[in-house]
Motif scaffolding. Structure first.
Motif, PDB file in Angstrom:
ATOM      1  N   GLN A 270      -2.538  -6.697  17.201  1.00 18.73           N
ATOM      2  CA  GLN A 270      -2.921  -7.637  16.101  1.00 18.73           C
ATOM      3  C   GLN A 270      -2.564  -7.489  14.762  1.00 18.73           C
ATOM      4  OE1 GLN A 270      -3.504 -10.717  17.025  1.00 18.73           O
ATOM      5  NE2 GLN A 270      -4.027 -12.078  15.583  1.00 18.73           N
ATOM      6  N   VAL A 271      -2.529  -6.308  14.402  1.00 14.99           N
ATOM      7  CA  VAL A 271      -1.895  -5.821  13.172  1.00 14.99           C
ATOM      8  C   VAL A 271      -0.494  -6.189  13.041  1.00 14.99           C
ATOM      9  CG1 VAL A 271      -1.248  -3.685  11.791  1.00 14.99           C
ATOM     10  CG2 VAL A 271      -3.607  -3.849  12.847  1.00 14.99           C
ATOM     11  N   GLY A 272       0.324  -6.009  14.274  1.00 21.98           N
ATOM     12  CA  GLY A 272       1.665  -6.349  14.398  1.00 21.98           C
ATOM     13  C   GLY A 272       1.795  -7.873  14.075  1.00 21.98           C
TER      14      GLY A 272
ATOM     15  N   THR B 239       3.758  -9.712  11.465  1.00 23.45           N
ATOM     16  CA  THR B 239       4.714 -10.550  11.692  1.00 23.45           C
ATOM     17  C   THR B 239       4.708 -11.976  10.974  1.00 23.45           C
ATOM     18  OG1 THR B 239       5.028  -9.724  13.736  1.00 23.45           O
ATOM     19  CG2 THR B 239       5.949 -12.009  13.537  1.00 23.45           C
ATOM     20  N   PHE B 240       3.411 -12.365  10.911  1.00 23.52           N
ATOM     21  CA  PHE B 240       2.965 -13.565   9.892  1.00 23.52           C
ATOM     22  C   PHE B 240       3.437 -13.468   8.734  1.00 23.52           C
ATOM     23  CE2 PHE B 240       0.424 -16.254   7.447  1.00 23.52           C
ATOM     24  CZ  PHE B 240       0.497 -17.451   7.943  1.00 23.52           C
ATOM     25  N   LEU B 241       3.299 -12.513   8.121  1.00 26.47           N
ATOM     26  CA  LEU B 241       3.455 -12.064   6.654  1.00 26.47           C
ATOM     27  C   LEU B 241       4.996 -12.102   6.361  1.00 26.47           C
ATOM     28  CD1 LEU B 241       1.352  -9.109   5.228  1.00 26.47           C
ATOM     29  CD2 LEU B 241       1.032 -12.074   4.987  1.00 26.47           C
TER      30      LEU B 241
ATOM     31  N   GLY C 126       8.837  -4.298   8.322  1.00 26.43           N
ATOM     32  CA  GLY C 126       9.299  -5.674   7.762  1.00 26.43           C
ATOM     33  C   GLY C 126       8.556  -6.490   6.774  1.00 26.43           C
ATOM     34  N   ALA C 127       7.212  -6.307   6.862  1.00 21.88           N
ATOM     35  CA  ALA C 127       6.312  -6.906   6.086  1.00 21.88           C
ATOM     36  C   ALA C 127       6.738  -6.427   4.544  1.00 21.88           C
ATOM     37  CB  ALA C 127       4.926  -6.796   6.242  1.00 21.88           C
ATOM     38  N   ILE C 128       6.954  -5.068   4.419  1.00 28.88           N
ATOM     39  CA  ILE C 128       6.853  -4.453   3.132  1.00 28.88           C
ATOM     40  C   ILE C 128       8.169  -4.855   2.272  1.00 28.88           C
ATOM     41  CG2 ILE C 128       7.594  -2.234   2.010  1.00 28.88           C
ATOM     42  CD1 ILE C 128       5.619  -0.864   4.068  1.00 28.88           C
ATOM     43  N   LEU C 129       9.332  -5.048   3.419  1.00 28.98           N
ATOM     44  CA  LEU C 129      10.554  -5.781   2.878  1.00 28.98           C
ATOM     45  C   LEU C 129      10.383  -6.965   2.266  1.00 28.98           C
ATOM     46  CD1 LEU C 129      13.020  -4.277   5.660  1.00 28.98           C
ATOM     47  CD2 LEU C 129      12.808  -3.676   3.144  1.00 28.98           C
TER      48      LEU C 129
END
Length: 463
Positions: free
Chosen positions: A213-215, A219-221, A356-359
């Motif tokens: 779920q962290v992923g 992913t949602f972000l 990806g979220a950091i990007l």
């Protein structure tokens, strides 16, 4: 996958029409507020469900003889998740109201809470149906969700409340209707809907689910953070235009969401854990379908925006074109994430989507003030591409599969045509085409799935 993609496209049509109704009845600023409310509801649902959809599909695939106990335990955890969702909506709503909208909107928070609770219910029940291999029931639930959303949007915006809160509430109720209907299907399959708080199984489910779920949250972000940052950094009317562009681009993403939904449970239940054949073929066909639809939609995008939504939304054409291009790396990332989750490695998905979220954050904060909504779309393209690259490395390390085998080749065009014809003429389709389609099946999305002619995922894989 073909059946679910067709159902998803029908769903997109209904959702598209609901968006057209909202765009015609609300001004762009109100539509921007709606995007904030919907994003809040989706975000809370993603966080609060604790990865129950992942655990349900994985454990039902691994322990089919213990399905009654698993279903009861997942339903018990789902009740807890609903309470958590309501609390989180209130807490997060205060922050979003101050930082994004510059005001508190209690009715919007209520509508977002309904949206969050309905989404959790739909995803959990849908994942249970997928894990129990009732994929046809899941497809019909997906179609009924869109039809209900469109019908309820017409009623609420047309007759009750022509506001952003009304649009968010209508969307939430549209999800709640099929969630309740699929509960009846689940009861018929299992014989009971009585939840059970099973400490041992709950611990195992949360351990696996939270890792994956962290992923999902990250992913949602990647997918939705821009819907919060655009109104915060720009104007609400631009946020409304960008919201429409993102909803239109979602048409292209239906093949990859369907494919990933069907691939997850297949990989989890396949007899050979090192087999990559299904993932490779799914990736090739999905990327091919995504590219074709993206090109077709790009060619008519100015016409679609201005004719259906109104001349003011033509301003989002360039952002839409960039978003359409971003659907290709996003499709690949979804396929790879489904494969890794099916192999019991959701933590690697979290690493890839975390990067990806950091990007996403860096690119959004850098590009939106300079390039506007086009900067937000470009940030999405960069983030999706970065996520896909990381997951390619993880997939190669875990499965040993060939990366070039994931990319389309000329022979895949014939396969796409054959698959389409098989669905159009099901009575004439022999068993082999069904087997070739079924491995592309998976869990439930954004977790969703479809029952393909009554066969089970494991049985299809072994045959």
């Amino acid at each position: 996958m073909v059946a679910l993609t067709a159902a998803r496209l029908a769903s997109v049509l209904a959702t598209f029409l609901a968006g057209v109704v909202a765009a015609r009845l609300l001004d762009p600023a109100a539509l921007g507020v709606s995007g904030v409310g919907l994003t809040l509801g989706w975000a809370v649902a993603i966080v609060a469900n604790g990865g129950l959809n992942i655990s349900a599909i994985y454990f039902l695939g691994r322990r089919p003889e213990d399905h009654r106990r698993i279903v009861a335990a997942i339903l018990g955890l789902a009740l807890v998740a609903l309470v958590v969702a309501v609390v989180l909506t209130g807490a997060a709503g205060l922050v979003v109201g101050n930082l994004v909208l510059d005001q508190q909107t209690p009715l919007l928070l209520v509508a977002a809470a309904v949206m969050a609770a309905a989404t959790i219910g739909y995803e959990v029940v849908g994942s249970l149906l997928l894990g129990l291999e009732r994929r046809r029931a899941y497809v019909w639930a997906d179609v009924s969700r869109s039809v209900a959303t469109f019908a309820i949007t017409l009623v609420i915006l047309g007759l009750v409340s022509r506001t952003a809160e009304g649009y968010v509430l209508a969307t939430g109720l549209g999800v709640a209707v099929p969630a309740l209907a699929t509960l009846l299907v689940l009861r018929r399959v299992t014989g009971s809907l009585r939840p059970r708080f099973d400490r041992a199984l709950s611990r195992d489910a949360l351990r696996l689910g939270l890792a994956g779920q962290v992923g999902n949250v990250l992913t949602f972000l990647n997918l939705r953070l821009d819907l919060l940052l655009v109104p915060a950094l720009l104007r609400l009317d631009l946020a409304g235009i960008y919201f429409v562009a993102t909803r239109v681009s979602e048409v292209v993403g239906q093949a990859s969401t369907a494919a990933s939904s069907m691939l997850f449970p297949h990989v989890a239940g396949q007899s050979d854990p090192n087999d990559t054949t299904t993932t490779e073929r799914t990736s090739r066909l999905t990327l091919l379908a995504t590219g074709v639809v993206a090109v077709l939609l790009a060619a008519v995008s100015p016409f679609v925006l201005s004719l259906f939504f109104g001349p003011v939304y033509r301003r989002g054409t360039q952002a839409l074109l960039i978003l359409l291009a971003s659907m290709l790396p996003l499709a690949l990332a979804r396929i790879l994430a489904a494969d890794l989750k099916g192999r019991g490695r959701p933590g690697l998905v979290s690493i890839g989507t975390g990067i990806g979220a950091i990007l996403t954050v860096i690119a959004d904060v850098t590009l939106i003030p300079v390039l506007g909504i086009e900067g937000a779309a470009l940030a999405s393209l960069l983030a999706y591409a970065g996520t896909a690259v990381i997951l390619l490395g993880c997939y190669r390390r875990v499965s040993g599969g060939r990366l070039l085998a994931l990319l389309p080749r000329p022979s895949d065009i014939r396969d796409v045509i054959a698959l389409g014809r098989a669905r159009l003429r099901p009575s004439a389709a022999p068993a082999a085409p069904v087997e070739s389609v079924e491995p592309v099946e998976s869990g439930a999305d954004d977790i969703t799935a479809v029952e393909a002619n009554g066969g089970t995922v494991r049985e299809a894989g072994r045959s």
